[in-house]
Design a protein around this motif. Structure first.
Motif: not given
Length: 129
Positions: A1-8, A69-72
């Motif tokens: 599976m490819s990478n996804i963006n996650v917002v902390i 908090p808030g970083i992707m």
């Protein structure tokens, strides 16, 4: 599976739980954990997704560093569980950052996620990738 963006939303080591308020575009302090307790992992969400509860899909991020908090960050999805909770949220995805200085540690985590976690969680609730 490819990478996804996650917002902390809530970083590991934090005693405060934050939630993103999309209408206000800010993070809101939701609750404070009891004295001595902290979040063991980064908790966040996958932007531009929607779960059964109407909120973005939740992700628990396994990483070696502290975030804010808030970083992707880019994550590889390892799998997910369906859990019943009092707030009605059920699905939790597990992700791992690509920022591991030692490749053998990363391989060990992927191996653990595919075997160790799946043995601890019943097979009907665990979906490895």
């Amino acid at each position: 599976m490819s990478n996804i963006n996650v917002v902390i939303e809530t970083p590991k080591g934090s005693a405060q739980k934050y939630d993103f308020e999309p209408g206000e575009r800010f993070f809101k302090l939701k609750k404070i954990l009891p004295s001595g307790m902290v979040f063991p992992y980064d908790f966040g969400f996958i932007p531009n997704t929607e779960g059964e509860d109407g909120d973005p899909l939740d992700v628990i991020v396994i990483s070696e560093f502290h975030s804010l908090p808030g970083i992707m960050m880019k994550c590889r999805v390892l799998g997910g569980i369906c859990a019943e909770q009092s707030d009605g949220k059920g699905a939790r995805w597990f992700g791992m950052t690509g920022f591991w200085p030692c490749p053998s540690v990363r391989r060990s985590l992927v191996s653990f996620a595919r075997s160790g976690i799946s043995r601890k969680i019943s097979s009907r609730n665990w979906r490895p990738f």
